[in-house]
Design an enzyme around this catalytic site. Structure first.
Site, mmCIF file in Angstrom:
data_model
loop_
_atom_site.group_PDB
_atom_site.id
_atom_site.type_symbol
_atom_site.label_atom_id
_atom_site.label_comp_id
_atom_site.label_asym_id
_atom_site.label_seq_id
_atom_site.Cartn_x
_atom_site.Cartn_y
_atom_site.Cartn_z
ATOM 1 N N TYR A 157 3.958 -1.105 -10.565
ATOM 2 C CA TYR A 157 3.322 -0.724 -9.329
ATOM 3 C C TYR A 157 1.758 -0.286 -9.822
ATOM 4 O O TYR A 157 1.250 -0.523 -10.797
ATOM 5 C CB TYR A 157 3.918 0.958 -9.095
ATOM 6 C CG TYR A 157 3.515 1.674 -10.233
ATOM 7 C CD1 TYR A 157 2.438 2.571 -10.385
ATOM 8 C CD2 TYR A 157 4.270 1.922 -11.475
ATOM 9 C CE1 TYR A 157 2.214 3.570 -11.508
ATOM 10 C CE2 TYR A 157 3.837 2.795 -12.810
ATOM 11 C CZ TYR A 157 2.914 3.414 -12.647
ATOM 12 O OH TYR A 157 2.527 4.182 -13.740
ATOM 13 N N PHE A 167 -5.579 4.688 -9.386
ATOM 14 C CA PHE A 167 -5.565 6.104 -10.170
ATOM 15 C C PHE A 167 -4.465 5.513 -11.296
ATOM 16 O O PHE A 167 -4.562 6.584 -12.389
ATOM 17 C CB PHE A 167 -5.528 7.562 -9.373
ATOM 18 C CG PHE A 167 -4.158 7.290 -8.699
ATOM 19 C CD1 PHE A 167 -2.833 7.531 -9.367
ATOM 20 C CD2 PHE A 167 -4.089 7.196 -7.485
ATOM 21 C CE1 PHE A 167 -1.633 7.513 -8.477
ATOM 22 C CE2 PHE A 167 -3.092 7.216 -6.615
ATOM 23 C CZ PHE A 167 -1.757 7.267 -7.309
ATOM 24 N N ASP A 168 -3.601 4.626 -10.931
ATOM 25 C CA ASP A 168 -2.699 4.550 -12.033
ATOM 26 C C ASP A 168 -2.088 3.073 -11.817
ATOM 27 O O ASP A 168 -1.899 2.657 -10.503
ATOM 28 C CB ASP A 168 -1.513 5.637 -12.164
ATOM 29 C CG ASP A 168 -0.706 5.341 -13.266
ATOM 30 O OD1 ASP A 168 -0.917 4.411 -14.104
ATOM 31 O OD2 ASP A 168 0.486 6.071 -12.935
ATOM 32 N N ILE A 185 8.093 11.629 -7.937
ATOM 33 C CA ILE A 185 7.676 12.430 -6.763
ATOM 34 C C ILE A 185 8.789 12.219 -5.623
ATOM 35 O O ILE A 185 9.349 10.942 -5.641
ATOM 36 C CB ILE A 185 6.329 12.357 -6.529
ATOM 37 C CG1 ILE A 185 6.068 10.734 -6.153
ATOM 38 C CG2 ILE A 185 5.478 12.850 -7.443
ATOM 39 C CD1 ILE A 185 4.560 10.482 -5.668
ATOM 40 N N TYR A 211 1.765 14.930 -4.475
ATOM 41 C CA TYR A 211 1.405 16.146 -5.472
ATOM 42 C C TYR A 211 1.017 17.293 -4.788
ATOM 43 O O TYR A 211 0.616 18.000 -5.249
ATOM 44 C CB TYR A 211 0.377 15.583 -6.362
ATOM 45 C CG TYR A 211 0.815 14.349 -7.439
ATOM 46 C CD1 TYR A 211 1.622 14.904 -8.234
ATOM 47 C CD2 TYR A 211 0.850 13.221 -6.967
ATOM 48 C CE1 TYR A 211 2.294 13.738 -9.277
ATOM 49 C CE2 TYR A 211 1.352 12.001 -7.717
ATOM 50 C CZ TYR A 211 1.853 12.570 -8.973
ATOM 51 O OH TYR A 211 2.407 11.400 -9.686
ATOM 52 N N PHE A 227 0.833 3.216 -2.626
ATOM 53 C CA PHE A 227 1.522 2.275 -3.758
ATOM 54 C C PHE A 227 1.847 1.073 -3.219
ATOM 55 O O PHE A 227 2.461 0.950 -2.311
ATOM 56 C CB PHE A 227 2.329 3.243 -4.326
ATOM 57 C CG PHE A 227 2.369 4.489 -4.923
ATOM 58 C CD1 PHE A 227 2.160 4.365 -6.375
ATOM 59 C CD2 PHE A 227 2.154 5.713 -4.357
ATOM 60 C CE1 PHE A 227 1.809 5.654 -7.147
ATOM 61 C CE2 PHE A 227 1.910 6.795 -5.089
ATOM 62 C CZ PHE A 227 1.769 6.728 -6.314
#
Length: 236
Positions: A157, A167-168, A185, A211, A227
């Site tokens: 991902y 961010f990731d 999540i 979040y 994502f």
């Protein structure tokens, strides 16, 4: 209030430097390090200076601080408490209220950005919006089984903010992630159960399925997230 406390400590140090500078008729930036104590003292000064520079950059809100008043407040505490215009409790209460107001305003603005984006995105070709408000687009349709909330999966991902900031990313790390579907999540839980193994989806997750009002690390409160998820396998 952690940032405020750090900033206030740095400001106090700056005030002390300013006070000493005034008392001594000015201090040059040039320095002679002739002893171990000189080097130690200078190292402390460099460290404090860096902290001041970094902390001033993180002070919340758009209000420009009046450094002369900041220094006067600190000097009043250090030298003449009779000159104080606020008690410590009043100052803390004022700062807390200010920070909460700034954070609430920023969170409301972030929520609107996400809502506007999703409203426009839902009409784009190939975008499917679920009852929860989650949106996804099938990049590749797999042919394997769909996981359940109790399954463990392996995925690749990349997560982005709406401005494109990554961010990731397991892809960037070069290592797929493994986790239980029911432990991520809500937006991930929902979309993973829609994906046959071998699928790759582009997914947009509203803040309430991500979040929420708390945020996480670089993810601001009320952020809508994007994502790209590839479901590699259900781990047995």
């Amino acid at each position: 209030m952690k940032k405020i406390n750090v900033w206030m400590m740095a400001a106090a140090a700056a005030a002390c430097v300013t006070m000493n500078s005034c008392n001594q008729g000015g201090v040059s930036a040039d320095a002679t390090l002739g002893s171990q104590n000189d080097s130690l003292s200078y190292a402390v000064g460099v460290n404090v200076g860096n902290n001041i520079k970094a902390s001033l950059a993180t002070f919340p809100g758009d209000d420009s601080l009046k450094m002369d008043l900041v220094i006067k407040g600190i000097l009043a505490v250090l030298k003449d408490t009779s000159a104080l215009k606020m008690t410590s409790d009043n100052a803390n209460a004022y700062l807390n209220a200010y920070v909460m107001k700034v954070q609430q305003s920023q969170a409301e603005a972030e929520l609107k950005v996400g809502q506007d984006f999703l409203a426009a995105n839902r009409s784009k070709e190939g975008v499917i919006t679920t009852a929860s408000g989650l949106q996804y687009k099938v990049i590749t349709e797999g042919t394997g089984a769909k996981p359940t909330a109790k399954d463990k999966v392996r995925c690749h991902y990349t997560g982005r903010l709406l401005d494109g900031t990554v961010f990731d990313s397991s892809v960037q790390r070069g290592q797929p992630a493994e986790f239980e579907v029911g432990q991520v999540i809500p937006g991930w839980q929902e979309v993973l159960q829609l994906m046959p193994v071998g699928s790759k989806f582009q997914v947009w997750i509203p803040s309430n399925l991500a979040y929420g009002t708390q945020g996480a690390g670089p993810i601001k409160p009320n952020s809508t997230l994007e994502f790209e998820i590839e479901l590699l396998e259900i781990v047995k």
